[in-house]
Design a protein around this motif. Structure first.
Motif, PDB file in Angstrom:
ATOM      1  N   ASN A   1       3.742   3.567  16.199  1.00 19.46           N
ATOM      2  CA  ASN A   1       4.479   4.594  15.469  1.00 19.46           C
ATOM      3  C   ASN A   1       3.867   4.869  14.095  1.00 19.46           C
ATOM      4  O   ASN A   1       3.844   6.016  13.640  1.00 19.46           O
ATOM      5  N   HIS A   2       3.381   3.817  13.476  1.00 14.69           N
ATOM      6  CA  HIS A   2       2.710   4.021  12.183  1.00 14.69           C
ATOM      7  C   HIS A   2       1.459   4.872  12.387  1.00 14.69           C
ATOM      8  O   HIS A   2       1.207   5.824  11.655  1.00 14.69           O
ATOM      9  N   TRP A   3       0.703   4.537  13.411  1.00 16.90           N
ATOM     10  CA  TRP A   3      -0.515   5.302  13.741  1.00 16.90           C
ATOM     11  C   TRP A   3      -0.200   6.791  13.932  1.00 16.90           C
ATOM     12  O   TRP A   3      -0.932   7.660  13.440  1.00 16.90           O
TER      13      TRP A   3
ATOM     14  N   VAL B   1       0.836  -1.205   0.000  1.00 19.83           N
ATOM     15  CA  VAL B   1       0.000   0.000   0.000  1.00 19.83           C
ATOM     16  C   VAL B   1       0.875   1.261   0.000  1.00 19.83           C
ATOM     17  O   VAL B   1       0.636   2.210  -0.747  1.00 19.83           O
ATOM     18  N   GLU B   2       1.905   1.255   0.839  1.00 22.38           N
ATOM     19  CA  GLU B   2       2.791   2.422   0.903  1.00 22.38           C
ATOM     20  C   GLU B   2       3.439   2.657  -0.453  1.00 22.38           C
ATOM     21  O   GLU B   2       3.719   3.787  -0.832  1.00 22.38           O
ATOM     22  N   GLU B   3       3.669   1.582  -1.183  1.00 19.64           N
ATOM     23  CA  GLU B   3       4.353   1.727  -2.471  1.00 19.64           C
ATOM     24  C   GLU B   3       3.485   2.391  -3.527  1.00 19.64           C
ATOM     25  O   GLU B   3       4.011   2.951  -4.484  1.00 19.64           O
TER      26      GLU B   3
ATOM     27  N   GLU C   1       2.152   8.766  12.686  1.00 17.94           N
ATOM     28  CA  GLU C   1       2.396   9.541  11.464  1.00 17.94           C
ATOM     29  C   GLU C   1       1.215   9.477  10.511  1.00 17.94           C
ATOM     30  O   GLU C   1       0.937  10.443   9.793  1.00 17.94           O
ATOM     31  N   GLU C   2       0.513   8.345  10.526  1.00 23.04           N
ATOM     32  CA  GLU C   2      -0.652   8.230   9.640  1.00 23.04           C
ATOM     33  C   GLU C   2      -1.757   9.212  10.023  1.00 23.04           C
ATOM     34  O   GLU C   2      -2.560   9.618   9.174  1.00 23.04           O
ATOM     35  N   ALA C   3      -1.801   9.580  11.286  1.00 20.66           N
ATOM     36  CA  ALA C   3      -2.842  10.535  11.713  1.00 20.66           C
ATOM     37  C   ALA C   3      -2.703  11.843  10.935  1.00 20.66           C
ATOM     38  O   ALA C   3      -3.705  12.473  10.574  1.00 20.66           O
ATOM     39  N   GLN C   4      -1.464  12.244  10.647  1.00 20.96           N
ATOM     40  CA  GLN C   4      -1.248  13.474   9.872  1.00 20.96           C
ATOM     41  C   GLN C   4      -1.497  13.222   8.383  1.00 20.96           C
ATOM     42  O   GLN C   4      -2.010  14.094   7.685  1.00 20.96           O
ATOM     43  N   HIS C   5      -1.138  12.010   7.923  1.00 22.90           N
ATOM     44  CA  HIS C   5      -1.372  11.695   6.506  1.00 22.90           C
ATOM     45  C   HIS C   5      -2.867  11.726   6.185  1.00 22.90           C
ATOM     46  O   HIS C   5      -3.267  12.147   5.094  1.00 22.90           O
ATOM     47  N   ALA C   6      -3.665  11.247   7.114  1.00 24.65           N
ATOM     48  CA  ALA C   6      -5.116  11.221   6.875  1.00 24.65           C
ATOM     49  C   ALA C   6      -5.631  12.645   6.637  1.00 24.65           C
ATOM     50  O   ALA C   6      -6.499  12.868   5.784  1.00 24.65           O
TER      51      ALA C   6
ATOM     52  N   GLU D   1       7.816  10.340   4.659  1.00 20.45           N
ATOM     53  CA  GLU D   1       7.398   9.430   5.740  1.00 20.45           C
ATOM     54  C   GLU D   1       6.909   8.093   5.186  1.00 20.45           C
ATOM     55  O   GLU D   1       7.176   7.043   5.767  1.00 20.45           O
ATOM     56  N   GLU D   2       6.222   8.133   4.049  1.00 25.35           N
ATOM     57  CA  GLU D   2       5.773   6.860   3.467  1.00 25.35           C
ATOM     58  C   GLU D   2       6.972   6.033   2.996  1.00 25.35           C
ATOM     59  O   GLU D   2       6.977   4.809   3.123  1.00 25.35           O
ATOM     60  N   ALA D   3       8.005   6.722   2.460  1.00 23.26           N
ATOM     61  CA  ALA D   3       9.220   5.993   2.066  1.00 23.26           C
ATOM     62  C   ALA D   3       9.862   5.352   3.301  1.00 23.26           C
ATOM     63  O   ALA D   3      10.358   4.223   3.248  1.00 23.26           O
ATOM     64  N   LYS D   4       9.832   6.069   4.411  1.00 19.77           N
ATOM     65  CA  LYS D   4      10.361   5.522   5.667  1.00 19.77           C
ATOM     66  C   LYS D   4       9.515   4.320   6.119  1.00 19.77           C
ATOM     67  O   LYS D   4      10.060   3.311   6.587  1.00 19.77           O
ATOM     68  N   HIS D   5       8.205   4.429   5.952  1.00 20.61           N
ATOM     69  CA  HIS D   5       7.332   3.304   6.345  1.00 20.61           C
ATOM     70  C   HIS D   5       7.617   2.067   5.487  1.00 20.61           C
ATOM     71  O   HIS D   5       7.607   0.951   5.991  1.00 20.61           O
ATOM     72  N   ILE D   6       7.846   2.290   4.177  1.00 22.32           N
ATOM     73  CA  ILE D   6       8.192   1.162   3.300  1.00 22.32           C
ATOM     74  C   ILE D   6       9.441   0.462   3.833  1.00 22.32           C
ATOM     75  O   ILE D   6       9.497  -0.765   3.953  1.00 22.32           O
TER      76      ILE D   6
HETATM   77 FE   FE2 Z   1       2.354   4.666   6.116  1.00 22.95          FE
END
Ligand code: FE2
Ligand code: FE2
Length: 314
Positions: free
Chosen positions: A185-187, A74-76, A189-194, A106-111
């Motif tokens: 930790n994913h949660w 998904v991140e990709e 950063e994802e809160a800001q992505h949302a 941040e998504e690249a970091k999550h990947i």
């Molecule tokens: Fe993510």
């Protein structure tokens, strides 16, 4: 307006909430395979009959690997989507540019983080977990659909991560601490992505006619159907992996596949599509679109229930 998100405020929050990869999992850290990794509400393994306690834990871990793989995928597709959205307006709002590039970073970091967890998992698990793929192909199928439909799918995913952590993981003391830390930790950063995705979706939806929005919904359904098909295929692979890891055939493989598929539908579709913030975003675009998505969510939003126990114990 049902929200007060701005690029400037989200960027500031994102920079405060950021963490480093090694804060979550160093490259040499090992997962605890004596523990469960996924909460029951997302794994749906507790109700399966005919499994020993060890097999149940192993299956839970296989489902956790599924989470790592699917979220990595998904991140990709989120990463190029965000970059594509940022690129046409690099000379305009500076906060917008920085917020979107930070989002992509941040998504690249999550990947990277999900890959690191996959590697740690592979080091400690007795067999190779087979997964649907290749990831690039699956991502490309989704990215080729209408941009607003893709944006809505991504928004659904961002909100679902909030539901996963707050609804099932934050207060769960039984999970492997490193896996729990990943989700926390994913949660964060994802809160800001949302919030950023909400702004992206609003921009993509602006000025769309009812006819165009109908097409967008059809495209949304195509992506949801594709994801659901992947989840079904992954459920079958999970049962195969369980059989190789436990060294025996399960008594009711079709029943187990159906239960795992049902749980995955809730985890990867229902929990996002039914999220109040996602529903509010759809409503703000068009009440008709929101109603159509609501009807679709009823078909997939079936939380795991302890009912499928087709196989005899032992
Ligand atoms: Fe993510
Ligand atoms: Fe994200």
């Amino acid at each position: 307006m049902y929200h007060d998100f701005t690029y400037e405020a989200v960027l500031a929050s994102s920079l405060r909430a950021q963490w480093k990869l090694d804060d979550v999992l160093r490259a040499d850290q090992e997962l605890d395979f004596s523990r469960y990794m996924m909460p029951e509400s997302l794994s749906g393994t507790a109700a399966l009959a005919g499994l020993s306690e060890d097999e149940r834990r192993i299956l839970n871990q296989i489902v956790a690997y599924q989470y790592l793989h699917l979220f990595g995928m998904v991140e990709e597709f989120i990463l190029p989507f965000v970059l594509d959205h940022a690129r046409p307006m690099l000379n305009e709002d500076d906060f917008r540019v920085r917020a979107l590039l930070n989002f992509a970073s941040e998504e690249a970091k999550h990947i990277h983080l999900f890959k690191r967890f996959c590697e740690a998992f592979a080091r400690g698990f007795p067999v190779v977990c087979r997964v649907v793929g290749p990831r690039e192909t699956l991502s490309a199928v989704i990215l080729n659909r209408h941009p607003l439909a893709v944006g809505l799918i991504i928004l659904m995913i961002e909100w679902m991560t909030q539901e996963h952590y707050l609804g099932s993981i934050r207060d769960n003391q039984d999970l492997d601490p490193l896996f729990k830390s990943l989700m926390r930790n994913h949660w964060m950063e994802e809160a800001q992505h949302a919030k950023l995705d909400t702004l992206i979706v609003e921009a993509l939806a602006e000025g769309r006619s009812p006819k165009q929005l109908k097409h967008v919904f059809q495209e949304f359904v195509v992506i949801v159907s594709f994801i659901d098909k992947c989840l079904g295929a992954q459920a079958a692979l999970n049962v195969q992996t369980l059989q190789r890891a436990s060294g025996r055939r399960v008594d009711d493989a079709p029943g187990m596949i159906a239960q795992l598929h049902s749980a995955a539908r809730w985890t990867y579709l229902g929990s996002g599509m039914g999220h109040p913030r996602f529903k509010a975003a759809a409503e703000a675009i068009s009440p008709l679109l929101a109603t159509a998505i609501e009807k679709l969510s009823v078909q997939v939003a079936v939380p795991v229930v302890p009912q499928l126990a087709a196989a005899p114990a032992g």
